[in-house]
Design a protein around this motif. Structure first.
Motif, PDB file in Angstrom:
ATOM      1  N   UNK A 157     -61.645 -44.234 -31.857  1.00 30.99           N
ATOM      2  CA  UNK A 157     -61.331 -45.542 -31.269  1.00 30.99           C
ATOM      3  C   UNK A 157     -62.537 -46.099 -30.514  1.00 30.99           C
ATOM      4  N   UNK A 158     -63.231 -45.241 -29.784  1.00 30.31           N
ATOM      5  CA  UNK A 158     -64.413 -45.704 -29.050  1.00 30.31           C
ATOM      6  C   UNK A 158     -65.515 -46.141 -29.979  1.00 30.31           C
ATOM      7  N   UNK A 159     -65.686 -45.462 -31.100  1.00 26.11           N
ATOM      8  CA  UNK A 159     -66.720 -45.833 -32.060  1.00 26.11           C
ATOM      9  C   UNK A 159     -66.403 -47.196 -32.700  1.00 26.11           C
ATOM     10  N   UNK A 160     -65.112 -47.392 -33.024  1.00 26.58           N
ATOM     11  CA  UNK A 160     -64.719 -48.682 -33.611  1.00 26.58           C
ATOM     12  C   UNK A 160     -64.974 -49.810 -32.624  1.00 26.58           C
ATOM     13  N   UNK A 161     -64.592 -49.613 -31.376  1.00 25.48           N
ATOM     14  CA  UNK A 161     -64.786 -50.661 -30.374  1.00 25.48           C
ATOM     15  C   UNK A 161     -66.266 -50.937 -30.147  1.00 25.48           C
ATOM     16  N   UNK A 162     -67.061 -49.886 -30.076  1.00 25.71           N
ATOM     17  CA  UNK A 162     -68.502 -50.077 -29.873  1.00 25.71           C
ATOM     18  C   UNK A 162     -69.108 -50.877 -31.010  1.00 25.71           C
ATOM     19  N   UNK A 163     -68.706 -50.548 -32.251  1.00 24.67           N
ATOM     20  CA  UNK A 163     -69.222 -51.286 -33.402  1.00 24.67           C
ATOM     21  C   UNK A 163     -68.750 -52.737 -33.360  1.00 24.67           C
ATOM     22  N   UNK A 164     -67.491 -52.930 -32.976  1.00 21.99           N
ATOM     23  CA  UNK A 164     -66.934 -54.288 -32.937  1.00 21.99           C
ATOM     24  C   UNK A 164     -67.660 -55.155 -31.925  1.00 21.99           C
ATOM     25  N   UNK A 165     -67.952 -54.616 -30.766  1.00 24.59           N
ATOM     26  CA  UNK A 165     -68.660 -55.411 -29.758  1.00 24.59           C
ATOM     27  C   UNK A 165     -70.101 -55.668 -30.171  1.00 24.59           C
ATOM     28  N   UNK A 166     -70.697 -54.703 -30.880  1.00 27.31           N
ATOM     29  CA  UNK A 166     -72.098 -54.885 -31.279  1.00 27.31           C
ATOM     30  C   UNK A 166     -72.257 -55.969 -32.339  1.00 27.31           C
ATOM     31  N   UNK A 167     -71.227 -56.122 -33.198  1.00 32.22           N
ATOM     32  CA  UNK A 167     -71.311 -57.151 -34.248  1.00 32.22           C
ATOM     33  C   UNK A 167     -70.490 -58.398 -33.876  1.00 32.22           C
ATOM     34  N   UNK A 168     -69.968 -58.422 -32.642  1.00 35.23           N
ATOM     35  CA  UNK A 168     -69.200 -59.568 -32.134  1.00 35.23           C
ATOM     36  C   UNK A 168     -67.986 -59.877 -33.015  1.00 35.23           C
ATOM     37  N   UNK A 169     -67.265 -58.839 -33.375  1.00 31.42           N
ATOM     38  CA  UNK A 169     -66.031 -59.002 -34.143  1.00 31.42           C
ATOM     39  C   UNK A 169     -64.871 -59.082 -33.140  1.00 31.42           C
ATOM     40  N   UNK A 170     -64.536 -60.292 -32.721  1.00 33.38           N
ATOM     41  CA  UNK A 170     -63.546 -60.482 -31.654  1.00 33.38           C
ATOM     42  C   UNK A 170     -62.170 -59.953 -32.053  1.00 33.38           C
ATOM     43  N   UNK A 171     -61.772 -60.166 -33.313  1.00 25.97           N
ATOM     44  CA  UNK A 171     -60.454 -59.709 -33.758  1.00 25.97           C
ATOM     45  C   UNK A 171     -60.382 -58.191 -33.693  1.00 25.97           C
ATOM     46  N   UNK A 172     -61.445 -57.538 -34.086  1.00 25.70           N
ATOM     47  CA  UNK A 172     -61.466 -56.077 -34.031  1.00 25.70           C
ATOM     48  C   UNK A 172     -61.390 -55.584 -32.589  1.00 25.70           C
ATOM     49  N   UNK A 173     -62.051 -56.287 -31.690  1.00 26.98           N
ATOM     50  CA  UNK A 173     -61.966 -55.901 -30.273  1.00 26.98           C
ATOM     51  C   UNK A 173     -60.522 -56.033 -29.782  1.00 26.98           C
ATOM     52  N   UNK A 174     -59.843 -57.101 -30.190  1.00 28.79           N
ATOM     53  CA  UNK A 174     -58.434 -57.275 -29.801  1.00 28.79           C
ATOM     54  C   UNK A 174     -57.570 -56.152 -30.354  1.00 28.79           C
ATOM     55  N   UNK A 175     -57.782 -55.818 -31.623  1.00 28.48           N
ATOM     56  CA  UNK A 175     -57.020 -54.728 -32.218  1.00 28.48           C
ATOM     57  C   UNK A 175     -57.294 -53.420 -31.486  1.00 28.48           C
ATOM     58  N   UNK A 176     -58.532 -53.210 -31.094  1.00 24.06           N
ATOM     59  CA  UNK A 176     -58.885 -51.991 -30.362  1.00 24.06           C
ATOM     60  C   UNK A 176     -58.214 -51.978 -28.996  1.00 24.06           C
ATOM     61  N   UNK A 177     -58.151 -53.129 -28.350  1.00 20.69           N
ATOM     62  CA  UNK A 177     -57.490 -53.217 -27.047  1.00 20.69           C
ATOM     63  C   UNK A 177     -56.009 -52.864 -27.169  1.00 20.69           C
ATOM     64  N   UNK A 178     -55.361 -53.411 -28.180  1.00 16.17           N
ATOM     65  CA  UNK A 178     -53.942 -53.113 -28.386  1.00 16.17           C
ATOM     66  C   UNK A 178     -53.761 -51.644 -28.732  1.00 16.17           C
ATOM     67  N   UNK A 179     -54.708 -51.092 -29.494  1.00 17.00           N
ATOM     68  CA  UNK A 179     -54.675 -49.670 -29.822  1.00 17.00           C
ATOM     69  C   UNK A 179     -54.663 -48.824 -28.548  1.00 17.00           C
ATOM     70  N   UNK A 180     -55.536 -49.153 -27.605  1.00 18.33           N
ATOM     71  CA  UNK A 180     -55.589 -48.406 -26.347  1.00 18.33           C
ATOM     72  C   UNK A 180     -54.266 -48.538 -25.595  1.00 18.33           C
TER      73      UNK A 180
END
Length: 1009
Positions: free
Chosen positions: A690-713
């Protein structure tokens, strides 16, 4: 002053005073602009001693030594106007208020109300004094302190009141003689007012209104409105000219054909000029506001063309088509299409004059146009054809107090058959040229009108048979086109035909006495069967229906009317399992192409893909090798279902395939949201992922992925399934807050797994969460539900959250319609209302920050948290009035103004009155709070609401506090005047509507033949 003193010394002084008031009024009116109505005459008089003595004797006040207090009409001036309009405009000018001191508690509007229905006298009486700046002058000093009554009425009311007073009052006679005769005379005078004078006054008012509109229209006519439109500098001028043209000129053209011929092309040119113009800010005394834009101008142009639509229906259609062709604004196009619908529909009043000639003329006009011309304005043509195929005919009849909606069935005639044939020909041709499913769906929707009989009217067998014939023709046409129909269109149309088939079969069973109907129904049923069999020969389509969509029709549907969604779901699951078994090396390529085709379907809702998604999960679980190859070569549409593939692979025995695809997708970083969604779906232990996905999402500015990661947490919080969950939560939320983005709420609010997270937030995390929610523009139920859970543990933070929303800079949010707070809560208020003291503390902070708008922001929010002002909150407000500062009292009034005068607020208001009995501002606010009524209905709804308020207020007269008693007495008088004014407004509105919509005028439009 005693009566004897008045008779001996002061009558002359009051006569001089009255004459002075008359002169001031006359000179002021003469100096006023010509638009101010001039009275017919102005009378002045002092009260005649003999009349005064009689009135005092009747009132038992003949021995008073305070005559000037008891009788405030010792001096009187009467302004007599011709019409009701003149009176209203004179009062609106506030000339009396600008020149005299008004005693509001003595001013009275005389009009019959439900409390005094026998009082027929109508006028408004002001009690006035000279202003101090006048009485300081030597020539006016002697009038200091004197009062004069200014009466304002129409000449009809004046004639009635003078005559009835002289006869009824003076002729009362002695007891025992003539009483019955005088009663009859009084009733006759009452009848004269009700039967003749009031209607005459309204007739004159109506005539005056019409004349003034005529003058305004004539002014445009004389000035050459076409030239004015051509010379208009901006859209503000165009809008003003067009609205005047619509409201005043068009209704007064003697020949509407002249108006249409004169205005048609200038209106088109005005629209073109409007499109080239930018909005120009309008400066006014109240500030600057946005000027009119092209959509405002176009709206009025379309309304004018609609008013004149029947003058020449073909030219009207051409004009609307010209506007449509050059317009790219979606809302403006909708307005034009609605005008076309109004032109082409079967209108009952137009039908009475010309039958179906309007529709015949329109479909013939379209039939003569080339395919290129039709294509340029196809939506307009489709609307015309749809209306031509309708079986309903309707109309509305307006009356003073009602609207009658009439519906019926279109009579069948040879002309109607021609209309429907040509309409279907046109739609078939358009369908053949259509290149997208959207176009085809719109055309099919128009065709469907030909298959429907009226739902709210009796219809003939001829009409039923005609719809059956046309329905058969449509089905046969669609069968010929079947090879060019997408799976989506086929699926939708088969679903529609299923219900048509069931209806037709009922006709076959229930119309044994109507052989022609049965023959036509049987032919339609046969055509439907042919179409059904044709599309279901395609096995790919049969599979598509199983996996995609929710309007799928299966063989059981045709055989069993009771076959419902449960049976359909079971069938789909069974067939989907078989599909997986059917996939083999020799057909894998075909299956891959089919799966990509399913994934290419554009979803309109969440019901499109559940079966397909589960199919992919099961396929990946049972056949991981096939899933691996699909992921390796799949296009973007297919990779949109990455989470389903990964869900299945995670359940398979192919751990290496699963891990490899996870790493590949994580490295690519193109479908990170699907990766996060997959992690939400599984329980596989991989705490670092989960941390790796979020880190990648923030690095590529994938806002939807960040939201999905937040809900995952949020969903996995506390379960030990994620490393560093606190850090991930804060990191994701800080990222989204920097982006001013809180859309994650849409995916989290309904999840049962997140409820525990929201309810157990630490204070630090709650503050961070609420800081992000400030950016959510809509305050809707999803947001409220999350706040409700946070408020259970951190109510003070939720109040701070509202302060941030109330003072939030809307520039931080793209949506201009930012909602600070809702008008009403569903459930959040229950948590926040537990502590009224905490709520008031928050309110004091808001008031200190922005007292000017507190009523509309913080005050309204507090009233929403405490709806109907419950007793604990009312007691807290009352205590604040008693013990708080003056600003606290202003805060309380700002809150209470948002209620509807509930009785629970009355003690609060009484305490304000008792504490500030001489503060006019606060007393005025108390009156506003008490008078609030909420929504009223009916033309006399406000009168009834105010009467109820007056009844409540009278209980204040017995309050032990003298200040409250005095306020109540004064406000009862104000309410009585308000009741009278509302009664007058409602009566006038009712009478003017009756004149506007007379019972014997059906308002039939004039239709050119």
């Amino acid at each position: 002053m005693r009566f004897e003193e008045y008779e001996r010394r002061y009558a002359a002084s009051y006569a001089e005073f009255a004459e002075t008031i008359r002169i001031i009024l006359g000179k002021t009116i003469d100096a006023s602009p010509p638009t101010l109505p001039r009275p017919q005459f102005i009378q002045a008089r002092a009260k005649a001693p003999d009349k005064l003595k009689r009135r005092l004797d009747e009132a038992g006040q003949l021995d008073t030594d305070r005559l000037e207090e008891h009788r405030k009409d010792l001096a009187g001036v009467r302004l007599i106007f011709y019409t009701n309009n003149d009176v209203e405009r004179f009062l609106a000018s506030r000339l009396v208020f600008d020149n005299f001191e008004i005693e509001h508690d003595a001013t009275k509007l005389h009009i019959p109300t439900p409390d005094n229905p026998d009082a027929k006298y109508r006028a408004i009486h002001y009690i006035v004094r000279l202003r101090d700046d006048r009485t300081r002058l030597p020539e006016y000093a002697k009038f200091r302190g004197l009062r004069c009554e200014i009466q304002i009425q129409t000449i009809l009311n004046h004639a009635w009141s003078e005559t009835s007073h002289d006869i009824v009052y003076k002729g009362r006679g002695e007891p025992g003689f003539g009483s019955r005769a005088m009663d009859g005379i009084k009733k006759r005078f009452d009848g004269i007012m009700d039967k003749y004078l009031l209607p005459a006054g309204y007739e004159i008012q109506k005539a005056q209104n019409e004349y003034e509109q005529l003058l305004q229209g004539k002014e445009l006519f004389d000035k050459d409105v076409v030239k004015l439109l051509a010379e208009a500098r901006d859209n503000n001028e165009r809008y003003q000219l067009l609205t005047a043209l619509r409201d005043y000129a068009i209704p007064n053209y003697d020949d509407h054909s002249v108006a249409f011929d004169t205005l048609r092309w200038p209106l088109i040119e005005t629209a073109r000029a409007a499109r080239r113009s930018e909005p120009v800010t309008i400066e006014s005394a109240f500030g600057a506001w946005r000027g009119y834009d092209v959509s405002d101008v176009l709206k009025v142009i379309v309304e004018i063309l609609s008013l004149l639509r029947y003058v020449n229906v073909n030219e009207s259609l051409t004009a609307l088509a010209d506007l449509f062709r050059e317009e790219d604004n979606t809302e403006a196009r909708k307005q034009i299409l609605e005008a076309v619908r109004g032109l082409a529909e079967y209108d009952l009043r137009a039908w009475k004059q010309v039958g179906p000639r309007i529709q015949l003329a329109l479909v013939e006009q379209l039939a003569e146009m080339s395919p290129a011309e039709i294509t340029a304005t196809q939506p307009i043509a489709v609307v015309v054809w749809r209306e031509a195929l309708s079986s309903d005919i309707g109309g509305t009849t307006w009356k003073a107090d009602s609207v009658t909606i009439s519906t019926g069935a279109v009579p069948v005639s040879e002309a109607l058959r021609i209309i429907r044939t040509r309409a279907l020909d046109g739609l078939f041709a358009c369908f053949g040229r259509a290149s997208t499913d959207k176009e085809k769906s719109e055309i099919m929707s128009a065709m469907d009108a030909a298959t429907r009989v009226p739902t709210q009217a009796q219809y003939s067998d001829e009409l039923l048979n005609l719809t059956l014939q046309d329905a058969t023709r449509i089905v046969e046409f669609m069968t010929r086109c079947v090879d060019g129909l997408s799976f989506e269109i086929r699926q939708h149309y088969e679903h529609e035909l299923l219900y048509e088939y069931r209806r037709v079969r009922s006709l076959l069973q229930g119309h044994a006495d109507k052989p022609e109907t049965q023959t036509l129904a049987a032919k339609l049923a046969s055509a439907i069967e042919v179409f059904r069999n044709c599309i279901n020969r395609d096995q790919s389509f049969v599979r598509y229906k199983v996996l995609v969509g929710f309007k799928s029709v299966f063989p059981q549907h045709w055989e069993d009317n009771e076959f419902d969604f449960r049976g359909a779901d079971a069938h789909r699951k069974e067939q989907a399992d078989k599909f997986i078994d059917e996939i083999a090396p020799e057909n894998e390529e075909a299956w891959f192409a089919f799966i990509e085709r399913c994934a290419a379907t554009k979803s309109q809702d969440l019901a499109t893909f559940p079966v397909f998604g589960q199919f992919l999960v099961d396929l990946s679980r049972r056949r991981p090798d096939i899933a691996n190859r699909c992921l390796a070569r799949g296009n973007e549409n297919l990779l949109g279902f990455l989470s389903a593939f990964l869900d299945g692979l995670s359940q398979s025995t192919a751990d290496e395939v699963y891990a490899r695809n996870l790493e590949k997708q994580l490295e690519l970083g193109t479908h990170l949201a699907s990766l996060a969604r997959h992690l939400r779906n599984i329980n596989t232990a991989n705490p670092a992922l989960a941390g790796r996905v979020l880190a990648k999402a923030t690095s590529v500015a994938d806002d939807i992925a960040v939201m999905e990661s937040l809900i995952l947490v949020m969903e996995k919080y506390g379960a030990g399934a994620i490393d560093n969950e606190e850090e991930l939560f804060r990191s994701a939320l800080k990222y989204l807050s920097q982006k001013r983005d809180a859309r994650w709420v849409r995916g989290a609010w309904f999840q049962s797994k997140t409820s525990q997270f929201f309810s157990t937030l630490s204070e630090e995390n709650a503050r961070l969460l609420l800081g992000n929610l400030v950016f959510l523009p809509r305050f809707d139920y999803p947001l409220e539900r999350i706040l409700r859970q946070v408020a259970d543990s951190h109510p003070a933070l939720v109040w701070e959250f509202f302060e941030r929303r109330l003072n939030h800079d809307k520039d931080d949010v793209e949506d201009e319609r930012y909602e600070n707070a809702p008008l009403a809560f569903h459930e959040l208020h229950k948590a926040l209302a537990r502590d009224p003291a905490l709520a008031i503390t928050a309110g004091r902070q808001w008031f200190a920050r922005d007292s000017g708008l507190f009523r509309f922001k913080g005050g309204r929010l507090l009233s929403s948290v405490f709806p109907k002002c419950p007793t604990p909150f009312a007691e807290a407000l009352a205590d604040l009035v008693k013990n708080g500062s003056e600003s606290d009292v202003e805060l309380v009034l700002g809150v209470v103004q948002n209620y509807e005068g509930e009785e629970s607020t009355h003690e609060v208001l009484k305490r304000v009155v008792a504490r500030f009995p001489h503060d006019k501002h606060k007393l005025s606010m108390v009156g506003i709070c008490f008078d609030n009524t909420g929504v009223v209905s009916g033309q006399f709804g406000m009168v009834e609401a105010l009467r109820a308020k007056r009844t409540l207020l009278k209980s204040w007269l017995s309050d032990e506090r003298t200040e409250v008693q005095k306020f109540a007495a004064d406000h009862v008088h104000d309410l009585e005047q308000w009741i009278a004014a509302e009664q007058l407004r409602a009566e006038r509105g009712s009478e003017m509507r009756k004149l506007t919509y007379p019972e014997d005028d059906d308002g039939d439009p004039k239709v050119s033949e």
